[in-house]
Design an enzyme around this catalytic site. Structure first.
Site, PDB file in Angstrom:
ATOM      1  N   ASP A  10     -57.107 -56.364  24.315  1.00  0.00           N
ATOM      2  CA  ASP A  10     -56.872 -55.085  24.986  1.00  0.00           C
ATOM      3  C   ASP A  10     -58.034 -54.659  25.873  1.00  0.00           C
ATOM      4  O   ASP A  10     -57.862 -53.820  26.758  1.00  0.00           O
ATOM      5  CB  ASP A  10     -56.600 -53.997  23.943  1.00  0.00           C
ATOM      6  CG  ASP A  10     -55.355 -54.290  23.125  1.00  0.00           C
ATOM      7  OD1 ASP A  10     -54.355 -54.700  23.727  1.00  0.00           O
ATOM      8  OD2 ASP A  10     -55.389 -54.134  21.892  1.00  0.00           O
ATOM      9  N   ARG A  12     -57.859 -64.804  23.208  1.00  0.00           N
ATOM     10  CA  ARG A  12     -57.018 -64.323  24.308  1.00  0.00           C
ATOM     11  C   ARG A  12     -57.860 -63.538  25.319  1.00  0.00           C
ATOM     12  O   ARG A  12     -57.599 -63.575  26.521  1.00  0.00           O
ATOM     13  CB  ARG A  12     -55.878 -63.460  23.749  1.00  0.00           C
ATOM     14  CG  ARG A  12     -54.951 -64.233  22.800  1.00  0.00           C
ATOM     15  CD  ARG A  12     -54.001 -63.291  22.093  1.00  0.00           C
ATOM     16  NE  ARG A  12     -54.729 -62.299  21.298  1.00  0.00           N
ATOM     17  CZ  ARG A  12     -54.177 -61.210  20.745  1.00  0.00           C
ATOM     18  NH1 ARG A  12     -52.889 -60.971  20.915  1.00  0.00           N
ATOM     19  NH2 ARG A  12     -54.895 -60.378  20.029  1.00  0.00           N
ATOM     20  N   HIS A  61     -51.080 -50.079  18.028  1.00  0.00           N
ATOM     21  CA  HIS A  61     -50.539 -51.418  18.295  1.00  0.00           C
ATOM     22  C   HIS A  61     -50.460 -51.630  19.805  1.00  0.00           C
ATOM     23  O   HIS A  61     -51.478 -51.832  20.461  1.00  0.00           O
ATOM     24  CB  HIS A  61     -49.186 -51.563  17.611  1.00  0.00           C
ATOM     25  CG  HIS A  61     -48.684 -52.971  17.510  1.00  0.00           C
ATOM     26  ND1 HIS A  61     -49.467 -54.073  17.750  1.00  0.00           N
ATOM     27  CD2 HIS A  61     -47.455 -53.474  17.196  1.00  0.00           C
ATOM     28  CE1 HIS A  61     -48.762 -55.181  17.579  1.00  0.00           C
ATOM     29  NE2 HIS A  61     -47.525 -54.840  17.254  1.00  0.00           N
TER      30      HIS A  61
END
Length: 388
Positions: free
Chosen positions: A325, A279, A224
């Site tokens: 990420d 994003r 996560h």
């Protein structure tokens, strides 16, 4: 005089309560979704079972609530510097339970229709204090406690104070990046681990402090919130191996060597999305404007071009495109925030805004404790008529 956020929420609440009551009365028995056995055993992936909405909060109010109690300062300062920053953040937020308005109101026997008002106050207090807690952890762990965070400037916004307290001064570009970062990480539907853990614990009428701490503990997991840290570490290893050779061949060869060794490509794929994470694209737009010649960003750009094709050929990834990420760590390290173990703390500050907003809504709408029904594997075998 304009209404405060709390007054605005209170004014809208009665109509929203009635809307949901009507929806459940008229349509409550309708079937929305069908559940497969894979979904039951696959982490409830794709099951439409949560309600998740957002509200905005005001930096000015947070600044006024930002002072830390002395016992929290002492707790953080006494943590060993090799204790992971996320564990320290969770400890500090848990300790704020001492001043929990909701817990005290519940003990007094407050009417449940008023629960949300106390949860609101607690949530605002927590968010207001997170930058100072985080900055104190940062200085203790990575600056050997040689300095303490500067005081919050009450006339400045939330993100300015976060950047300033971390020790990066009035860096307008970095502050702009962090505004983007906080916005992109604040909320990402209610089924992810940190959001759902906060909601789940909150459904027991546990305090916002304990609920958020549980979400932080989930966020600290490698699958996560630690993913951006792992992604940057992988990129740095790649750069150390291929050096300045960012040719298509050098990068493609490295990607195949990673996959053929049984590893994944950190920052690629997503459990829900089946396209490039929007994003990621927002961060890419920022990077193209502010740091187009950064060597690590050039590597990330090459991966954006080449990795999806390699993953598609590999055939074991449902989504071969980059997620948020893949970019986050590269942007942070460009501005000098190189301590990867701290990255999830920034993620946590952002995520707190989304999950605590939902805890307020949960209590305002009177949502019950979450308690799904569970069965043994033998029972599920019987339900689906399997011959095992």
């Amino acid at each position: 005089m304009p209404k405060t956020l709390k007054e605005t929420f209170a004014a809208k609440l009665p109509a929203e309560v009635e809307r949901i009551k009507k929806l459940r009365k008229v349509h409550g028995s309708k079937i929305v979704d069908e559940v497969t056995l894979d979904q039951v055993y696959g982490g409830a992936r794709g099951i439409k079972s949560l309600v998740w909405e957002q509200v905005r909060m005001l930096s000015e109010d947070w600044a006024a609530r930002s002072d830390l109690p002395g016992y929290v300062v002492e707790l953080v300062d006494r943590c060993p510097p090799d204790l992971h920053p996320m564990a320290q953040l969770s400890l500090a937020v848990t300790a704020l339970e001492r001043d929990c308005a909701f817990a005290k109101a519940y003990a007094r026997g407050t009417n449940k229709k008023e629960y949300w008002e106390y949860v609101f106050e607690d949530s605002m207090n927590i968010i207001a204090k997170l930058p100072t807690i985080a900055a104190r952890i940062y200085h203790n762990v990575f600056r050997e406690g040689r300095s303490v965070p500067v005081a919050v400037q009450k006339d400045k916004d939330f993100t300015f104070n976060l950047v300033n307290q971390l020790g990066f001064g009035n860096n307008e570009e970095f502050t702009e990046l962090m505004r983007l970062y906080i916005t992109l990480h604040a909320d990402h539907e209610g089924g992810n681990v940190s959001a759902h853990a906060t909601h789940l614990v909150g459904s027991t009428l546990s305090s916002p402090m304990l609920s958020l701490a549980s979400g932080f503990n989930g966020l600290a997991g490698p699958l996560h919130g630690l993913a951006n840290q792992e992604s940057l570490n992988w990129l740095q290893k790649m750069k150390a191996t291929i050096g300045d050779d960012l040719s298509d061949k050098a990068i493609t060869d490295y990607l195949w060597s990673t996959l053929n060794s049984g590893q994944v490509l950190p920052g690629y794929g997503h459990s829900v999305l089946r396209q490039t994470d929007p994003r990621y694209l927002a961060q890419r737009t920022f990077a193209l404007r502010h740091l187009p010649n950064d060597p690590m960003f050039k590597l990330v750009s090459q991966l954006y071009k080449l990795a999806p094709e390699v993953l598609t050929q590999h055939g074991k990834t449902k989504n071969p495109y980059p997620n948020i990420d893949a970019h986050s760590g590269v942007l942070l390290q460009h501005y000098g925030l190189r301590e990867t173990r701290f990255y999830t703390v920034l993620f946590g500050i952002s995520r707190a805004m989304g999950v605590l907003a939902q805890v307020i809504i949960d209590r305002a709408l009177g949502f019950p404790i979450e308690r799904p029904k569970s069965y043994s594997t033998d029972a599920w075998v019987g339900f689906v008529g399997a011959k095992l």
